[in-house]
Design a protein around this motif. Structure first.
Motif, PDB file in Angstrom:
ATOM      1  N   VAL A  90     -51.747  40.145 -77.100  1.00 40.40           N
ATOM      2  CA  VAL A  90     -52.593  39.282 -77.923  1.00 40.40           C
ATOM      3  C   VAL A  90     -53.479  40.178 -78.777  1.00 40.40           C
ATOM      4  CG1 VAL A  90     -54.432  37.535 -77.880  1.00 40.40           C
ATOM      5  CG2 VAL A  90     -52.616  37.483 -76.155  1.00 40.40           C
ATOM      6  N   VAL A  91     -53.584  39.865 -80.061  1.00 37.07           N
ATOM      7  CA  VAL A  91     -54.419  40.663 -80.963  1.00 37.07           C
ATOM      8  C   VAL A  91     -55.782  39.989 -81.126  1.00 37.07           C
ATOM      9  CG1 VAL A  91     -54.675  41.564 -83.313  1.00 37.07           C
ATOM     10  CG2 VAL A  91     -52.429  41.580 -82.201  1.00 37.07           C
ATOM     11  N   ALA A  92     -56.834  40.691 -80.748  1.00 34.18           N
ATOM     12  CA  ALA A  92     -58.211  40.217 -80.921  1.00 34.18           C
ATOM     13  C   ALA A  92     -59.120  41.422 -80.715  1.00 34.18           C
ATOM     14  CB  ALA A  92     -58.542  39.106 -79.918  1.00 34.18           C
ATOM     15  N   PRO A  93     -59.229  42.264 -81.753  1.00 34.62           N
ATOM     16  CA  PRO A  93     -59.843  43.600 -81.591  1.00 34.62           C
ATOM     17  C   PRO A  93     -61.259  43.585 -81.016  1.00 34.62           C
ATOM     18  CG  PRO A  93     -58.762  43.404 -83.734  1.00 34.62           C
ATOM     19  CD  PRO A  93     -58.742  42.048 -83.122  1.00 34.62           C
ATOM     20  N   GLN A  94     -62.040  42.549 -81.352  1.00 33.87           N
ATOM     21  CA  GLN A  94     -63.437  42.567 -80.890  1.00 33.87           C
ATOM     22  C   GLN A  94     -63.677  41.747 -79.619  1.00 33.87           C
ATOM     23  OE1 GLN A  94     -63.269  41.969 -84.720  1.00 33.87           O
ATOM     24  NE2 GLN A  94     -62.957  44.164 -84.515  1.00 33.87           N
ATOM     25  N   ALA A  95     -62.598  41.267 -78.990  1.00 34.12           N
ATOM     26  CA  ALA A  95     -62.781  40.461 -77.779  1.00 34.12           C
ATOM     27  C   ALA A  95     -63.307  41.320 -76.630  1.00 34.12           C
ATOM     28  CB  ALA A  95     -61.462  39.816 -77.375  1.00 34.12           C
ATOM     29  N   GLN A  96     -64.007  40.677 -75.696  1.00 27.72           N
ATOM     30  CA  GLN A  96     -64.549  41.372 -74.528  1.00 27.72           C
ATOM     31  C   GLN A  96     -63.597  41.305 -73.342  1.00 27.72           C
ATOM     32  OE1 GLN A  96     -67.736  42.866 -75.157  1.00 27.72           O
ATOM     33  NE2 GLN A  96     -66.869  42.212 -77.104  1.00 27.72           N
ATOM     34  N   ILE A 130     -60.224  33.666 -73.307  1.00 27.23           N
ATOM     35  CA  ILE A 130     -60.735  34.718 -74.186  1.00 27.23           C
ATOM     36  C   ILE A 130     -62.251  34.612 -74.232  1.00 27.23           C
ATOM     37  CG2 ILE A 130     -60.688  35.685 -76.528  1.00 27.23           C
ATOM     38  CD1 ILE A 130     -58.025  34.240 -76.943  1.00 27.23           C
ATOM     39  N   ASP A 131     -62.907  35.620 -73.762  1.00 26.43           N
ATOM     40  CA  ASP A 131     -64.377  35.634 -73.778  1.00 26.43           C
ATOM     41  C   ASP A 131     -64.968  34.342 -73.207  1.00 26.43           C
ATOM     42  OD1 ASP A 131     -64.172  38.105 -74.914  1.00 26.43           O
ATOM     43  OD2 ASP A 131     -64.658  37.457 -76.944  1.00 26.43           O
ATOM     44  N   GLY A 132     -64.322  33.836 -72.174  1.00 22.62           N
ATOM     45  CA  GLY A 132     -64.854  32.656 -71.496  1.00 22.62           C
ATOM     46  C   GLY A 132     -64.391  31.330 -72.064  1.00 22.62           C
ATOM     47  N   GLY A 133     -63.619  31.343 -73.142  1.00 22.45           N
ATOM     48  CA  GLY A 133     -63.100  30.100 -73.722  1.00 22.45           C
ATOM     49  C   GLY A 133     -61.604  29.976 -73.494  1.00 22.45           C
ATOM     50  N   VAL A 134     -61.106  28.753 -73.473  1.00 22.65           N
ATOM     51  CA  VAL A 134     -59.682  28.495 -73.211  1.00 22.65           C
ATOM     52  C   VAL A 134     -58.934  28.277 -74.521  1.00 22.65           C
ATOM     53  CG1 VAL A 134     -58.045  26.886 -72.145  1.00 22.65           C
ATOM     54  CG2 VAL A 134     -60.130  27.570 -70.924  1.00 22.65           C
ATOM     55  N   PHE A 135     -57.928  29.110 -74.777  1.00 21.20           N
ATOM     56  CA  PHE A 135     -57.131  29.027 -76.007  1.00 21.20           C
ATOM     57  C   PHE A 135     -55.657  29.175 -75.663  1.00 21.20           C
ATOM     58  CE2 PHE A 135     -61.311  30.660 -77.004  1.00 21.20           C
ATOM     59  CZ  PHE A 135     -61.714  29.822 -78.029  1.00 21.20           C
ATOM     60  N   VAL A 172     -65.809  26.444 -77.526  1.00 25.05           N
ATOM     61  CA  VAL A 172     -66.487  27.066 -76.388  1.00 25.05           C
ATOM     62  C   VAL A 172     -65.865  28.430 -76.114  1.00 25.05           C
ATOM     63  CG1 VAL A 172     -66.996  26.884 -73.921  1.00 25.05           C
ATOM     64  CG2 VAL A 172     -67.086  24.841 -75.386  1.00 25.05           C
ATOM     65  N   ALA A 173     -66.659  29.474 -76.188  1.00 24.63           N
ATOM     66  CA  ALA A 173     -66.231  30.841 -75.857  1.00 24.63           C
ATOM     67  C   ALA A 173     -67.499  31.670 -75.720  1.00 24.63           C
ATOM     68  CB  ALA A 173     -65.328  31.414 -76.938  1.00 24.63           C
ATOM     69  N   PRO A 174     -68.155  31.552 -74.544  1.00 23.35           N
ATOM     70  CA  PRO A 174     -69.521  32.079 -74.386  1.00 23.35           C
ATOM     71  C   PRO A 174     -69.675  33.565 -74.702  1.00 23.35           C
ATOM     72  CG  PRO A 174     -68.931  30.690 -72.519  1.00 23.35           C
ATOM     73  CD  PRO A 174     -67.687  30.848 -73.342  1.00 23.35           C
ATOM     74  N   GLN A 175     -68.620  34.366 -74.426  1.00 22.59           N
ATOM     75  CA  GLN A 175     -68.781  35.817 -74.627  1.00 22.59           C
ATOM     76  C   GLN A 175     -68.198  36.317 -75.951  1.00 22.59           C
ATOM     77  OE1 GLN A 175     -67.551  35.078 -71.015  1.00 22.59           O
ATOM     78  NE2 GLN A 175     -69.744  34.648 -70.927  1.00 22.59           N
ATOM     79  N   ILE A 206     -61.139  34.511 -83.972  1.00 21.43           N
ATOM     80  CA  ILE A 206     -62.051  34.792 -82.864  1.00 21.43           C
ATOM     81  C   ILE A 206     -62.006  36.285 -82.587  1.00 21.43           C
ATOM     82  CG2 ILE A 206     -62.603  34.312 -80.440  1.00 21.43           C
ATOM     83  CD1 ILE A 206     -61.017  31.709 -80.720  1.00 21.43           C
ATOM     84  N   ASP A 207     -63.110  36.943 -82.773  1.00 23.30           N
ATOM     85  CA  ASP A 207     -63.189  38.391 -82.488  1.00 23.30           C
ATOM     86  C   ASP A 207     -62.041  39.146 -83.157  1.00 23.30           C
ATOM     87  OD1 ASP A 207     -65.415  37.819 -81.023  1.00 23.30           O
ATOM     88  OD2 ASP A 207     -64.448  37.989 -79.069  1.00 23.30           O
ATOM     89  N   GLY A 208     -61.689  38.723 -84.345  1.00 23.11           N
ATOM     90  CA  GLY A 208     -60.667  39.440 -85.099  1.00 23.11           C
ATOM     91  C   GLY A 208     -59.236  38.988 -84.846  1.00 23.11           C
ATOM     92  N   GLY A 209     -59.023  38.057 -83.924  1.00 24.56           N
ATOM     93  CA  GLY A 209     -57.677  37.543 -83.649  1.00 24.56           C
ATOM     94  C   GLY A 209     -57.533  36.109 -84.135  1.00 24.56           C
TER      95      GLY A 209
END
Lengths: 373, 373
Positions: free
Chosen positions: A57-63, A107-112, B58-61, B107-110
């Motif tokens: 999955v591509v999301a460079p800034q995700a935690q 992703i970062d606490g959210g459902v996608f 919703v994506a808290p982080q 989201i965060d670049g993705g």
């Protein structure tokens, strides 16, 4: 009884994950191929010959990104780790069961959903899906045989004051054989799914096409509609009441289908089957309206007891199935008890599958040749 | 000519956003309601009576979430801001055009879809969709009228060595009027879409049901299939070649439909129409195979010139349309030129819409009464 079944089904739905043992996994063979459920042109998710699944999955800034495989979260799911190129990758901790699995990303606490995978309606939402090729996948493969059609119909429903949607499978040749009339199977999805499930993730049309082409069954029609009629807030299984659906099915949909398709409009040519919650509905409605159906089938959806059925001539067939990872002994014992009481009861156990669609694809394949004899 | 059209269409697809002026926007009226394209039970996205759209994810982080409305990114899209409860919210900077819009989240670049919205195949992927209620939405509303069916067929295709999917709209009464034969419209989607587009986001079936119920058209069949036949890597519009599709359509699908449905299998009872890239295909195929279709329609898909058509008796109708935010003068002028040269040409401009589905829904409504006269 109804409430017990509901709670049992709910418990299965919310606790059963995939069975992969956490220890002594085989070394991963690097022969991964894109899942057959991927969006066009997408490479990931991939599956290997052992049943491991690999995600990217591509999301460079995700935690953080975690793949939550299936209902119940598969013991925490599969965490992805970030690579230098900003993508996140991970592989399941072990081989997954063969067949179709719903999943999503956290992703970062959210459902996608996974942008690589197609979406399928399950868990009261459109979820990502992945397919682990089954050793017996041939029976639901798209082959060069005559194909039936799956058509969307919009039927009037006075009880719900709207036009409701159903899908109708008509076997190959239906349009040409203008005088032939066909029996009908009413086939229900499970909790959180809808009327698309059986012809999309279920491949009911391909299963039928192949059985007919091999001469294993006589052609019949399948009708699939939405079963959670009174569920205005999706997810409310505990307060679910089948009466609204029974009215739609028996008093509105069946007369519409009999008026608009070339059916044999008689109890002896009508079957009802359902998976999971759809089995609960089948159980309730076949017992409440014994004049409507002659063939009953519960796929991972409970069992019948001899005492529940008022009259031995009521049902020509009682079919009960489940995956070997569910409650196979309960299903087998119910069939033994019904047979001992003089009923034509059949049990089927799908090997090495749980409360998932490969169990139900196989169940339909086993059920179809037994119907309308 | 073909390449020029392709580049023009590609330019429209990649640069046209939604027209909302950036200044002097009206004050937002707080009468937001869930979009009609939402997943069951989902409150967001919401739309108000002015056409503003409001999103909640919703994506808290998460570090950043931007709603990228439609192709071209809508001038940077709509950034969401984080609230104390971990949700992200935002409202478009102005009212959006009426009708249907594809969108996604960054989201965060993705790139991901909005879990609140249904998905629709556009831009070579399943995208989120939102509907701004149009003042004329009644013509594609689900009403209490007799409904036709939309059926999935799988037809054999030797040229591509597979069974290919198409959807066939048969009008209400098709199954009962066992001797009636019907004309057929072959109706194509645009670049990055597929054979689901016209009957899902296009509401072609409901448009037809309503026109038939109002007595405005005689019933006909519509056939919709995938038009990017040779596009093995989705998105390659610049290298797109319509020949592979022409073979599938003219030499495989049309004979199959004529053999399996009660069609009037003659040029005078056959029309081809397409939107955007589907218009380009219609343009090319109607000219290359003049013996097949008598009615031609390009919806935001270019124009014909008198010089291109070999014989004045070739086409009984040439219909060209677009949104007022596209190239209405070009479409109108083409119709004037064709009329001056003796052709039955009609232009239609959809007011206050761009290269989007409300333009094409309206175009189908205008086209249908002109066909098969």
């Amino acid at each position: 009884m109804k409430n017990k079944l509901l709670v049992a089904i709910f418990a299965i739905l919310t606790t059963s994950g995939f069975c992969f043992a956490q220890t002594n996994q085989p070394a991963i063979i690097e022969d991964f191929k894109p899942s057959t459920c991927n969006q066009p042109g997408q490479e990931y998710p991939k599956v290997n010959s052992q049943g491991y699944a690999r995600f990217r999955v591509v999301a460079p800034q995700a935690q953080s990104i975690v793949v939550s495989l299936g209902l119940g979260g598969a013991k925490g799911g599969t965490p992805l780790t970030k690579a230098d190129d900003g993508s996140w990758m991970g592989t399941t901790a072990g081989p997954m069961d063969e067949g179709f699995h719903y999943y999503h990303l956290t992703i970062d606490g959210g459902v996608f959903n996974d942008p690589g995978a197609l979406n399928f309606y399950g868990s009261t939402r459109w979820e990502s899906g992945i397919e682990i090729p089954a050793h017996d996948k041939d029976f639901y493969a798209l082959k060069d045989v005559p194909h039936g059609n799956v058509q969307q119909i919009l039927f009037p429903s006075k009880s719900t004051n709207t036009s409701r949607r159903a899908f109708v499978y008509t076997p190959a040749g239906y349009d040409k054989n203008a005088k032939t009339k066909y029996p009908v199977l009413y086939l229900q999805h499970g909790w959180g799914e809808d009327e698309t499930a059986w012809s999309v993730q279920g491949h009911a049309n391909l299963i039928m096409d192949n059985l007919i082409a091999e001469g294993k069954i006589k052609p019949f029609i399948i009708v699939m509609t939405y079963g959670m009629t009174n569920d205005t807030k999706p997810g409310g299984i505990r307060s679910f009441n089948y009466n609204a659906f029974q009215t739609v099915l028996v008093d509105e949909l069946i007369p519409y289908v009999d008026a608009n398709f070339r059916t044999i409009a008689a109890k002896d040519s009508r079957a009802m089957a359902g998976l999971s919650m759809g089995g609960m509905e089948t159980h309730s409605i076949t017992l409440a309206r014994p004049e409507v159906f002659s063939y009953y089938a519960l796929l991972s959806g409970g069992t019948y007891t001899p005492a529940e059925i008022k009259d031995k001539s009521q049902a020509k067939l009682i079919f009960m199935s489940c995956g070997s990872r569910e409650n196979p002994d309960g299903v087998k014992k119910a069939a033994v008890d019904l047979k001992a009481a003089g009923y034509n009861a059949v049990s089927f156990v799908s090997e090495n599958t749980a409360h998932e669609f490969l169990t139900w694809r196989r169940s339909l394949k086993e059920l179809a040749p037994l119907l309308f004899k």
